[in-house]
Write a protein that holds these residues in place. Structure first.
Motif, PDB file in Angstrom:
ATOM      1  N   ARG A 111       4.415  35.974  30.041  1.00 29.82           N
ATOM      2  CA  ARG A 111       4.193  35.864  31.491  1.00 29.82           C
ATOM      3  C   ARG A 111       4.993  36.921  32.250  1.00 29.82           C
ATOM      4  O   ARG A 111       4.487  37.541  33.192  1.00 29.82           O
ATOM      5  N   ALA A 112       6.235  37.113  31.832  1.00 29.81           N
ATOM      6  CA  ALA A 112       7.062  38.140  32.476  1.00 29.81           C
ATOM      7  C   ALA A 112       6.462  39.530  32.256  1.00 29.81           C
ATOM      8  O   ALA A 112       6.448  40.369  33.178  1.00 29.81           O
ATOM      9  N   SER A 113       5.958  39.770  31.055  1.00 28.93           N
ATOM     10  CA  SER A 113       5.319  41.065  30.773  1.00 28.93           C
ATOM     11  C   SER A 113       4.073  41.250  31.628  1.00 28.93           C
ATOM     12  O   SER A 113       3.812  42.348  32.137  1.00 28.93           O
ATOM     13  N   MET A 114       3.289  40.197  31.780  1.00 28.53           N
ATOM     14  CA  MET A 114       2.076  40.277  32.587  1.00 28.53           C
ATOM     15  C   MET A 114       2.397  40.612  34.043  1.00 28.53           C
ATOM     16  O   MET A 114       1.696  41.410  34.675  1.00 28.53           O
ATOM     17  N   ARG A 115       3.452  40.024  34.572  1.00 26.85           N
ATOM     18  CA  ARG A 115       3.838  40.325  35.961  1.00 26.85           C
ATOM     19  C   ARG A 115       4.233  41.790  36.103  1.00 26.85           C
ATOM     20  O   ARG A 115       3.846  42.456  37.066  1.00 26.85           O
ATOM     21  N   ALA A 118       2.659  47.403  37.845  1.00 23.74           N
ATOM     22  CA  ALA A 118       2.416  48.804  37.492  1.00 23.74           C
ATOM     23  C   ALA A 118       0.957  49.174  37.733  1.00 23.74           C
ATOM     24  O   ALA A 118       0.654  50.288  38.199  1.00 23.74           O
ATOM     25  N   GLU A 119       0.050  48.260  37.445  1.00 25.90           N
ATOM     26  CA  GLU A 119      -1.371  48.519  37.653  1.00 25.90           C
ATOM     27  C   GLU A 119      -1.685  48.705  39.136  1.00 25.90           C
ATOM     28  O   GLU A 119      -2.437  49.610  39.525  1.00 25.90           O
ATOM     29  N   PHE A 164      -3.154  34.401  35.407  1.00 27.83           N
ATOM     30  CA  PHE A 164      -3.489  35.819  35.325  1.00 27.83           C
ATOM     31  C   PHE A 164      -4.979  36.054  35.087  1.00 27.83           C
ATOM     32  O   PHE A 164      -5.393  37.179  34.819  1.00 27.83           O
ATOM     33  N   ALA A 165      -5.783  34.989  35.184  1.00 28.52           N
ATOM     34  CA  ALA A 165      -7.222  35.114  34.994  1.00 28.52           C
ATOM     35  C   ALA A 165      -7.917  35.312  36.333  1.00 28.52           C
ATOM     36  O   ALA A 165      -7.318  35.141  37.400  1.00 28.52           O
ATOM     37  N   THR A 166      -9.178  35.683  36.287  1.00 26.77           N
ATOM     38  CA  THR A 166      -9.969  35.878  37.497  1.00 26.77           C
ATOM     39  C   THR A 166     -11.336  35.215  37.317  1.00 26.77           C
ATOM     40  O   THR A 166     -11.742  34.903  36.193  1.00 26.77           O
ATOM     41  N   ILE A 203      -1.778  41.891  26.216  1.00 25.56           N
ATOM     42  CA  ILE A 203      -0.728  40.897  26.433  1.00 25.56           C
ATOM     43  C   ILE A 203      -1.337  39.551  26.798  1.00 25.56           C
ATOM     44  O   ILE A 203      -0.890  38.498  26.331  1.00 25.56           O
ATOM     45  N   TYR A 204      -2.386  39.582  27.611  1.00 22.91           N
ATOM     46  CA  TYR A 204      -3.023  38.320  28.007  1.00 22.91           C
ATOM     47  C   TYR A 204      -3.655  37.618  26.803  1.00 22.91           C
ATOM     48  O   TYR A 204      -3.631  36.385  26.716  1.00 22.91           O
ATOM     49  N   SER A 205      -4.200  38.380  25.883  1.00 20.73           N
ATOM     50  CA  SER A 205      -4.784  37.768  24.688  1.00 20.73           C
ATOM     51  C   SER A 205      -3.706  37.074  23.860  1.00 20.73           C
ATOM     52  O   SER A 205      -3.950  36.010  23.263  1.00 20.73           O
ATOM     53  N   GLU A 206      -2.498  37.651  23.816  1.00 22.72           N
ATOM     54  CA  GLU A 206      -1.384  37.006  23.124  1.00 22.72           C
ATOM     55  C   GLU A 206      -1.006  35.700  23.833  1.00 22.72           C
ATOM     56  O   GLU A 206      -0.795  34.664  23.186  1.00 22.72           O
ATOM     57  N   LEU A 207      -0.902  35.768  25.150  1.00 17.88           N
ATOM     58  CA  LEU A 207      -0.571  34.567  25.927  1.00 17.88           C
ATOM     59  C   LEU A 207      -1.620  33.488  25.739  1.00 17.88           C
ATOM     60  O   LEU A 207      -1.299  32.305  25.562  1.00 17.88           O
ATOM     61  N   ALA A 208      -2.887  33.885  25.775  1.00 16.85           N
ATOM     62  CA  ALA A 208      -3.972  32.917  25.620  1.00 16.85           C
ATOM     63  C   ALA A 208      -3.933  32.269  24.241  1.00 16.85           C
ATOM     64  O   ALA A 208      -4.159  31.050  24.114  1.00 16.85           O
TER      65      ALA A 208
END
Length: 353
Positions: A154-158, A163-164, A232-234, A186-191
């Protein structure tokens, strides 16, 4: 063969088998055993060769088994078994005694001390697979491991999302596309982490929860899983995960109001995370503030019911509820002055375990 020729060959072998920074011994190496037939070197053994990890005359070293390798190899075993290990882990006779549940639990605690949370989580998963209801200590170990493992993602995603946005505002499409691909990784790892936990919750932990406290705890974890997926999803993914998170939090609340005191740390942690869900996922500050304030006020009214065992945890969560209320109230006052060009940076809110 002349003596001088044998001596020269011996010196040449010694030069090949010693480290580069080691000088040639001043005495003739009497410990060398050399056999030369038809100009072919067959064997050589010397103290310098033994001191090297693997010389050109040694066979490759046999890999040693760690205690983690041994535990994984015995994952599906039951009872107590012995596994011979070249490293001699666990006992003085070079064998390892495997008791799946006890040893996986011990390894999880050891990994916790070493702050190796991925391994801690893997070992706690194996404890769950023993099909015994977790004790409070075991349940908390599972929660700590999972929170730390998913928390790093989660911290990495933020960080990657910031940066994006920065590169997008600079108009650098190439870097933005690179960042997007990295964010998806990273999101795939979190998921995957959340989906594994959801599978354990649905198939083992929730069905086996006998006490009201355990039911609340596991339904709250389920709500947290879906909240992290929605965070972090849309689009439809965010909506579907948000709906399932709401359902899990409501299920936990229905049990909590009946089974647990308003000052119980598990009930307070549920209210804290549920209010964060309303604020971050549903974008409803009013409902978030109402839920957090209600939980805080109820706990204050029943503060005399706090036990010595739960006093520290309960008061800490109550402080987190009050901190979030202060942050959210301030944000609501600033909403009227919000610029229509975009949302201001949100002050981070806190959540429970």
């Amino acid at each position: 063969m002349p003596t001088s020729t044998l001596f020269k060959a011996t010196r040449q072998v010694a030069r090949l088998t010693r480290p580069s920074n080691t000088s040639i011994p001043s005495v003739r190496p009497a410990t060398l055993a050399l056999r030369i037939r038809h100009q072919t070197l067959v064997t050589v053994s010397c103290a310098d060769a033994r001191s090297q990890r693997q010389s050109r005359f040694d066979y490759p070293a046999r890999p040693e088994l760690s205690i983690f390798d041994v535990a994984k190899a015995q994952f599906h075993s039951t009872g107590r078994k012995k596994l011979s290990a070249s490293a001699g882990c666990g006992t003085t006779d070079g064998s390892v005694v495997i008791d799946t549940r006890e040893n996986f639990l011990y390894l999880a605690k050891l990994a916790d001390q070493a702050e190796r949370y991925d391994e801690m989580l893997e070992n706690m998963k194996k404890v769950v697979l023993s099909d015994q209801e977790l004790t409070v200590e075991e349940r908390n170990l599972l929660s700590v491991a999972w929170k730390d493992v998913v928390g790093t993602r989660r911290a990495s995603m933020r960080t990657i999302s910031i940066a994006e946005q920065r590169e997008g505002s600079n108009g650098d499409g190439y870097k933005t596309s690179m960042i997007k691909g990295y964010r998806e990784k990273i999101y795939s790892e979190l998921a995957k982490i959340c989906e594994d936990m959801l599978e354990m919750l649905d198939q083992r932990l929730i069905p086996s929860a006998a006490s009201g406290e355990n039911q609340v705890f596991y339904h709250k974890m389920k709500g947290d899983c879906y909240r992290y997926l929605a965070e972090f999803a849309t689009g439809d993914k965010r909506k579907n995960s948000g709906d399932k998170s709401l359902e899990a939090y409501n299920a936990a609340t229905n049990v909590a109001v009946v089974e647990l005191l308003s000052t119980h740390p598990t009930r307070l942690a549920l209210a804290l995370n549920f209010s964060v869900f309303y604020y971050d996922i549903v974008n409803s500050p009013d409902r978030a503030c109402h839920l957090a304030k209600q939980a805080f006020d109820d706990a204050i009214d029943d503060v005399d019911t706090l036990s010595e065992e739960t006093y520290k945890d309960s008061t800490m969560i109550m402080q987190l509820l009050r901190d979030n209320l202060t942050i959210w109230a301030g944000r609501m006052e600033e909403t009227e002055a919000e610029d229509a060009q975009g949302e201001p940076t949100k002050t981070p809110t806190t959540e429970g375990s």
